[in-house]
Design an enzyme around this catalytic site. Structure first.
Site, PDB file in Angstrom:
ATOM      1  N   ASP A   1       1.326  -0.916  -0.266  1.00  0.00           N
ATOM      2  CA  ASP A   1       0.126   0.085   0.041  1.00  0.00           C
ATOM      3  C   ASP A   1       1.011   1.373  -0.070  1.00  0.00           C
ATOM      4  O   ASP A   1       2.382   1.183   0.630  1.00  0.00           O
ATOM      5  CB  ASP A   1      -1.202   0.157   1.047  1.00  0.00           C
ATOM      6  CG  ASP A   1      -0.172   0.075   2.624  1.00  0.00           C
ATOM      7  OD1 ASP A   1       0.508   0.467   3.120  1.00  0.00           O
ATOM      8  OD2 ASP A   1      -0.753  -1.028   3.346  1.00  0.00           O
ATOM      9  N   TYR A   2       0.177   2.518  -0.248  1.00  0.00           N
ATOM     10  CA  TYR A   2       0.638   3.827  -0.202  1.00  0.00           C
ATOM     11  C   TYR A   2       1.450   4.282   0.942  1.00  0.00           C
ATOM     12  O   TYR A   2       3.200   4.157   0.337  1.00  0.00           O
ATOM     13  CB  TYR A   2      -0.171   4.333  -0.397  1.00  0.00           C
ATOM     14  CG  TYR A   2       0.610   6.122  -0.101  1.00  0.00           C
ATOM     15  CD1 TYR A   2       0.973   6.494  -2.149  1.00  0.00           C
ATOM     16  CD2 TYR A   2       0.104   6.646   0.706  1.00  0.00           C
ATOM     17  CE1 TYR A   2       0.957   7.747  -2.626  1.00  0.00           C
ATOM     18  CE2 TYR A   2       0.294   8.510   0.006  1.00  0.00           C
ATOM     19  CZ  TYR A   2       1.050   9.044  -1.241  1.00  0.00           C
ATOM     20  OH  TYR A   2       1.437  10.025  -1.786  1.00  0.00           O
TER      21      TYR A   2
END
Length: 249
Positions: free
Chosen positions: A106-107
């Site tokens: 994820d980011y």
């Protein structure tokens, strides 16, 4: 070469995974000899037939590429982003062929990210039957109690079901924070973050330090390298769990 299903051909060409290729076909974006193909499972001969995706010919198999990236936090694992965030593909300077991520980070997470145009290997590594291990380092506030560690190790109940048992090691406890090493083999979305939230210890940072036999040694955040022949061979030699293989038949 004999005829093969289009999904398999597109996967080997490095266009997409087999599942994504099926979607391309259903959307009418694939042509064989100028004829739109909309039925998954249709066969073609890549040596004789002209295969196009979105009007672009795929006449030859792209050379296989295997890239290990140290993904920094603050990058999204996607070709583009509607929010204008930076993508990991901006870091792959010098790579002309299209490669695709094997799984996601994820980011806000960093660490090991494998990218390749080898669709067959991608399918293998993402298949739950191969139980590919993923190792994470994470830090959380407070000191975890033994019963909280026990929950992580035995399985955490999440909205999409209970997780498989994880290996959990306390790396250090310092200044009111705990660093853990967590090893899992599932591929659920944001799994480690959700596991930690479920026991009341949201993560402060999260880094994937290992994926299968791959590790971050020698790379700084944002750097990448090609896999060695030994690393590629090790990934291709992974065996499917015999019980899961039998259950899937």
């Amino acid at each position: 070469m004999a005829e093969e299903r289009l999904q398999k051909i597109l996967s080997r060409f490095g266009v997409s995974s087999r599942r994504a290729a099926e979607k391309l076909i259903l959307e009418g974006r694939v042509k064989v000899n100028s004829k739109v193909i909309s039925v998954p499972g249709t066969k073609a001969d890549p040596d004789k037939d002209r295969i196009e995706v979105d009007g672009q010919a795929r006449a030859q198999t792209a050379p296989p590429l295997y890239v290990l990236l140290f993904k920094p936090s603050g990058y999204i694992v996607s070709l583009n982003d509607e929010k204008g965030r930076r993508t990991v593909f901006e870091l792959l300077n010098g790579i002309e062929e299209r490669v695709y991520p094997v799984g996601r980070l994820d980011y806000n997470s960093s660490g090991v990210l494998l990218l390749t145009n080898d669709g067959e290997l991608t399918n293998r590594l993402l298949h739950p039957g191969f139980e590919v291990k993923k190792i994470y380092r994470t830090e959380t506030d407070g000191e975890l109690k033994e019963n909280e560690l026990a929950v992580l190790r035995s399985g955490v109940r999440l909205s999409d079901g209970q997780t498989a048992p994880a290996k959990v090691k306390v790396v250090k406890v310092k200044e009111g924070r705990t660093t853990l090493e967590i090893t899992i083999h599932e591929g659920r979305n944001r799994q480690v973050r959700r596991m930690m939230e479920a026991i009341g210890h949201p993560v402060r940072w999260l880094q994937r330090t290992g994926f299968a036999s791959l590790a971050l040694a020698g790379l700084a955040p944002g750097q990448w390298r090609y896999l060695t022949s030994q690393e590629i061979a090790a990934l291709k030699s992974l065996k499917q769990d015999s019980k899961l293989k039998q259950d899937s038949k």
